[in-house]
Design an enzyme around this catalytic site. Structure first.
Site, PDB file in Angstrom:
ATOM      1  N   PHE A 160       0.858  -1.186   0.000  1.00  0.00           N
ATOM      2  CA  PHE A 160       0.000   0.000   0.000  1.00  0.00           C
ATOM      3  C   PHE A 160       0.894   1.235   0.000  1.00  0.00           C
ATOM      4  O   PHE A 160       1.652   1.455   0.930  1.00  0.00           O
ATOM      5  CB  PHE A 160      -0.946   0.055   1.200  1.00  0.00           C
ATOM      6  CG  PHE A 160      -1.861   1.249   1.140  1.00  0.00           C
ATOM      7  CD1 PHE A 160      -3.033   1.215   0.388  1.00  0.00           C
ATOM      8  CD2 PHE A 160      -1.534   2.441   1.776  1.00  0.00           C
ATOM      9  CE1 PHE A 160      -3.858   2.330   0.283  1.00  0.00           C
ATOM     10  CE2 PHE A 160      -2.352   3.562   1.676  1.00  0.00           C
ATOM     11  CZ  PHE A 160      -3.512   3.505   0.935  1.00  0.00           C
TER      12      PHE A 160
ATOM     13  N   ASP B 278       9.120   2.805   2.332  1.00  0.00           N
ATOM     14  CA  ASP B 278       7.916   3.585   2.657  1.00  0.00           C
ATOM     15  C   ASP B 278       7.622   3.354   4.141  1.00  0.00           C
ATOM     16  O   ASP B 278       7.096   2.315   4.530  1.00  0.00           O
ATOM     17  CB  ASP B 278       6.736   3.141   1.786  1.00  0.00           C
ATOM     18  CG  ASP B 278       5.464   3.945   2.098  1.00  0.00           C
ATOM     19  OD1 ASP B 278       5.424   4.628   3.131  1.00  0.00           O
ATOM     20  OD2 ASP B 278       4.506   3.859   1.294  1.00  0.00           O
TER      21      ASP B 278
ATOM     22  N   LYS C 235       2.116  10.841   7.819  1.00  0.00           N
ATOM     23  CA  LYS C 235       1.276  10.529   8.974  1.00  0.00           C
ATOM     24  C   LYS C 235       1.733  11.214  10.278  1.00  0.00           C
ATOM     25  O   LYS C 235       1.470  12.386  10.461  1.00  0.00           O
ATOM     26  CB  LYS C 235       1.153   9.011   9.106  1.00  0.00           C
ATOM     27  CG  LYS C 235       0.344   8.435   7.914  1.00  0.00           C
ATOM     28  CD  LYS C 235      -0.212   7.066   8.125  1.00  0.00           C
ATOM     29  CE  LYS C 235      -1.237   6.752   7.045  1.00  0.00           C
ATOM     30  NZ  LYS C 235      -0.877   5.668   6.139  1.00  0.00           N
TER      31      LYS C 235
HETATM   32  C1  LIG Z   1      -1.123   5.790   4.635  1.00  0.00           C
HETATM   33  C2  LIG Z   1      -0.018   5.298   3.767  1.00  0.00           C
HETATM   34  C3  LIG Z   1       0.278   5.917   2.547  1.00  0.00           C
HETATM   35  C4  LIG Z   1      -0.543   7.034   1.966  1.00  0.00           C
HETATM   36  O1  LIG Z   1      -0.582   8.162   2.780  1.00  0.00           O
HETATM   37  P1  LIG Z   1      -1.719   9.265   2.518  1.00  0.00           P
HETATM   38  O2  LIG Z   1      -1.362  10.379   3.446  1.00  0.00           O
HETATM   39  O3  LIG Z   1      -3.027   8.625   2.829  1.00  0.00           O
HETATM   40  O4  LIG Z   1      -1.619   9.651   1.078  1.00  0.00           O
HETATM   41  C5  LIG Z   1       1.364   5.441   1.821  1.00  0.00           C
HETATM   42  N1  LIG Z   1       2.093   4.409   2.260  1.00  0.00           N
HETATM   43  C6  LIG Z   1       1.833   3.785   3.430  1.00  0.00           C
HETATM   44  C7  LIG Z   1       2.701   2.660   3.871  1.00  0.00           C
HETATM   45  C8  LIG Z   1       0.751   4.182   4.204  1.00  0.00           C
HETATM   46  O5  LIG Z   1       0.454   3.532   5.329  1.00  0.00           O
END
Ligand SMILES: *Cc1c(COP(=O)(O)O)cnc(C)c1O
Length: 400
Positions: free
Chosen positions: A140, A225, A254
């Site tokens: 994701f 990520d 986040k």
């Molecule tokens: C939440 C998340 C994203 C996307 O972040 P947004 O602020 O919702 O665009 C990307 N990668 C990971 C691993 C995430 O948990």
């Protein structure tokens, strides 16, 4: 207004791209949130780990209020007196030489992909427009067209093609699959050190180290990520540090602003991020003084309150206690720090109904991937609160 009226308005006027629990939250404080009827809940989602510092942290709130009264947005056409300090403090905290601030996580992922491609053309001399980036099944990385282009979740992509080319997907947790997928045109490997949305999937031990080594040997960038796993969530500042790995590029978001504001960033060194030249990339809001001031305060809370260590200790206790709950429905309890997944058996009837029962008992958790309940409370949680929650969770894990 009552709960049902809020829900009716939302359902009528809003696009239905989420299926939230029917709780209407009106305020929060630390690990607790309160609904419009005054009922109190333990937040075990932390807005997908965006509120690691706890809801409405007073120090971050103070920074927001102070900065909002001075200047909020200058655009990057002019400089401001918060961004340089943000850069410096982020570098001091993370060990990366440079960063590039964006807003959402998905934007930061896109930014990392762009710079990886530029690096491939300028430094590695891959023929223009032929760069390949390796990603992992179950990933994701956001909801933009490009980030769903390499999603393997049909729901995320089926109706949204055509997709961005240049991505190759290999199984997660298998370093040799990455080795085999590398070609002379490979620019980067992009992966999550733990797959959060994928269901709290922890790769085999040694995986990240092997991937880092493969990348180094093949002159390929390793991009982690850590938007969900970073900033203390797993009991280290970054989850890759569990294997002493320092990826070429780390993406954060986040919790970088403690839930007050969308702030994300790409972290790397001069060698990579230094390749951007004026005009090649940008964002109207990226690096604005309000965002920078809030993120500075949010980072300071992580350090001053020792939240990384706290996540390690509380997480170990929570995982251990959850593992000891006898339940006919639980297949596996797994996690690192306070990123915990309780995977249910196929016959349990999906995680959603368990989340609804938890809600009734005053605990907010969200199912991920149908059969996994994620427990990821703010890192400020204490042992007493975990002890309060455990019998309630035990009850719910033993419903019919
Ligand atoms: C939440 C998340 C994203 C996307 O972040 P947004 O602020 O919702 O665009 C990307 N990668 C990971 C691993 C995430 O948990």
């Amino acid at each position: 207004m009552k709960t049902q009226e809020f829900i009716a308005l939302e359902e009528h006027f809003g696009a239905h791209n989420y299926h939230p629990l029917d709780v209407v939250i009106t305020r929060g404080d630390g690990v607790w949130v309160y609904d419009v009827d005054g009922k109190k809940y333990l937040d075990c989602l932390s807005a997908y780990s965006a509120v690691n510092q706890g809801h409405v942290h007073p120090k971050i709130l103070a920074a927001l209020v102070e900065q909002a009264g001075k200047i909020t947005l200058t655009s990057r056409a002019f400089r401001n007196d918060q961004l340089p300090l943000f850069y410096k403090e982020l570098s001091d905290l993370t060990g990366y030489e440079m960063s590039l601030p964006m807003n959402s996580g998905a934007e930061a992922v896109e930014t990392a992909l762009k710079i990886a491609r530029k690096w491939a053309y300028q430094v590695k001399k891959v023929p223009r427009h032929l760069a390949e980036i390796i990603t992992c099944a179950g990933n994701f990385h956001g909801r933009t067209i490009t980030t769903i282009s390499f999603s393997t979740e049909p729901l995320y992509r089926d109706d949204f093609g055509p997709f961005t080319p240049g991505f190759i997907t290999v199984p997660y947790g298998d370093a040799s699959a990455i080795s085999k997928a590398i070609t002379p045109n490979t620019a980067a490997v992009l992966l999550e050190p733990i797959q959060g949305e994928g269901g709290v999937i922890i790769p085999p031990e040694g995986y990240l180290k092997q991937v880092a080594e493969i990348c180094r040997k093949n002159n390929v960038l390793f991009i982690a990520d850590e938007i969900q796993t970073g900033l203390g969530r797993t009991g280290k500042l970054f989850a890759a540090q569990h294997e002493n790995v320092h990826p070429d590029v780390t993406i954060i978001g986040k919790a970088l602003a403690g839930g007050f504001y969308p702030v994300s960033a790409v972290l790397s060194d001069q060698e990579v991020l230094g390749l951007f030249t004026p005009g090649e990339h940008g964002s109207t809001f990226g690096g604005n003084p309000l965002a920078a001031a809030i993120a500075r305060a949010a980072m300071k809370v992580i350090v001053d309150e020792d939240l990384v260590q706290r996540a390690a200790e509380m997480g170990e206790y929570f995982i251990e206690q959850l593992s000891e709950i006898p339940s006919p429905h639980v297949k596996e309890v797994r996690g690192k720090g306070l990123l915990i997944g309780v995977e249910l058996n196929e016959k349990a009837g999906g995680a959603r109904r368990f989340c609804e029962y938890l809600q009734e008992r005053g605990i907010l958790a969200k199912e991920t991937h149908e059969r996994v309940i994620r427990f990821a409370p703010p890192l400020v949680i204490d042992k007493e609160t975990i002890d309060w929650a455990l019998p309630l969770i035990r009850d719910v894990l033993n419903i019919e």
